[in-house]
Design a protein around this motif. Structure first.
Motif, PDB file in Angstrom:
ATOM      1  N   LEU A  54       0.815  -1.221   0.000  1.00 52.48           N
ATOM      2  CA  LEU A  54       0.000   0.000   0.000  1.00 52.48           C
ATOM      3  C   LEU A  54       0.844   1.264   0.000  1.00 52.48           C
ATOM      4  O   LEU A  54       0.302   2.364   0.038  1.00 52.48           O
ATOM      5  N   LYS A  55       2.163   1.065   0.006  1.00 55.11           N
ATOM      6  CA  LYS A  55       3.104   2.193   0.073  1.00 55.11           C
ATOM      7  C   LYS A  55       2.827   3.074   1.289  1.00 55.11           C
ATOM      8  O   LYS A  55       2.658   4.292   1.194  1.00 55.11           O
ATOM      9  N   ARG A  56       2.732   2.435   2.398  1.00 55.17           N
ATOM     10  CA  ARG A  56       2.495   3.145   3.651  1.00 55.17           C
ATOM     11  C   ARG A  56       3.648   2.912   4.619  1.00 55.17           C
ATOM     12  O   ARG A  56       4.384   1.954   4.484  1.00 55.17           O
ATOM     13  N   ARG A  57       3.680   3.769   5.626  1.00 58.57           N
ATOM     14  CA  ARG A  57       4.661   3.601   6.689  1.00 58.57           C
ATOM     15  C   ARG A  57       4.250   2.402   7.551  1.00 58.57           C
ATOM     16  O   ARG A  57       3.061   2.257   7.859  1.00 58.57           O
ATOM     17  N   PHE A  58       5.220   1.587   7.922  1.00 59.17           N
ATOM     18  CA  PHE A  58       4.921   0.454   8.801  1.00 59.17           C
ATOM     19  C   PHE A  58       5.448   0.726  10.207  1.00 59.17           C
ATOM     20  O   PHE A  58       6.605   1.119  10.373  1.00 59.17           O
TER      21      PHE A  58
END
Ligand code: S3P
Length: 176
Positions: free
Chosen positions: A32-36
């Motif tokens: 999702l191209k998000r920060r983890f």
């Protein structure tokens, strides 16, 4: 590839220890191209100690206090994928905040599968009991009502990591 419309809402993963929250969370964030954010790692950074050491030296109550603080700080931001520790949803305020500030996804698996995934020589404080299977089953039963409050629940017993990620993405699409 078009990414599902998730707006800025956080996606938080809950579920029993060893179910695969961290590995699934990482993979989902990449997709999702998000920060983890892995909540246990945030706690370790804050305390300068491994989770196991915090339990040993300072006890569970202390750990839970730091866990709540770390969760609050993390949920002040949006658009992240967050893997929470298996006990984080047991705090009433933690659960309330998680539901308010994220889409809460619970990963599930039966005790037999969880024990297999936890493997031998694992470092989790709660699996050090004489009879880990029994200890796990008891704890799981106590936590069940809180896990059941997640917005989405996914049985991971027969799924690989990418398949779990697919299921979460499907669930997100259905919810938006
Ligand atoms: C805990 C689970 C652990 C960690 C701590 C307590 C729990 O995280 O937060 O050992 O109470 O279930 P994982 O669920 O990532 O193992």
């Amino acid at each position: 590839m078009t990414l599902p419309q998730v707006s800025g809402r956080n996606i938080a993963l809950t579920g029993f220890m060893a179910v695969g929250k961290s590995v699934v969370g990482q993979r989902l964030a990449r997709r999702l191209k998000r920060r983890f954010v892995d909540l246990d790692r945030v706690i370790e950074k804050l305390e300068g100690m491994k989770v196991r050491e915090i339990f040993e030296r300072k006890g569970e109550d202390y750990f839970r206090t730091i866990e709540s603080r770390a969760l609050q700080a993390t949920l002040a931001h949006e658009g992240q994928v967050i893997a929470t520790g298996g006990g984080a949803i047991m705090g009433e305020e933690n659960l309330r905040l998680l539901k308010e500030r994220s889409l809460l996804v619970c990963l599930t698996a039966p005790v037999r599968v969880l024990l297999e995934r936890a493997g031998k020589g694992n470092k989790r404080p709660f699996l050090k009991a004489q009879d880990p299977e029994r200890a796990m089953a008891d704890l799981l039963k106590r936590r069940q009502p809180n896990y059941a409050q997640a917005d989405v629940s996914i049985d991971t017993s027969f799924l690989g990591v990418d398949e779990v990620v697919d299921e979460i993405i499907k669930a997100i699409e259905n919810k938006s």
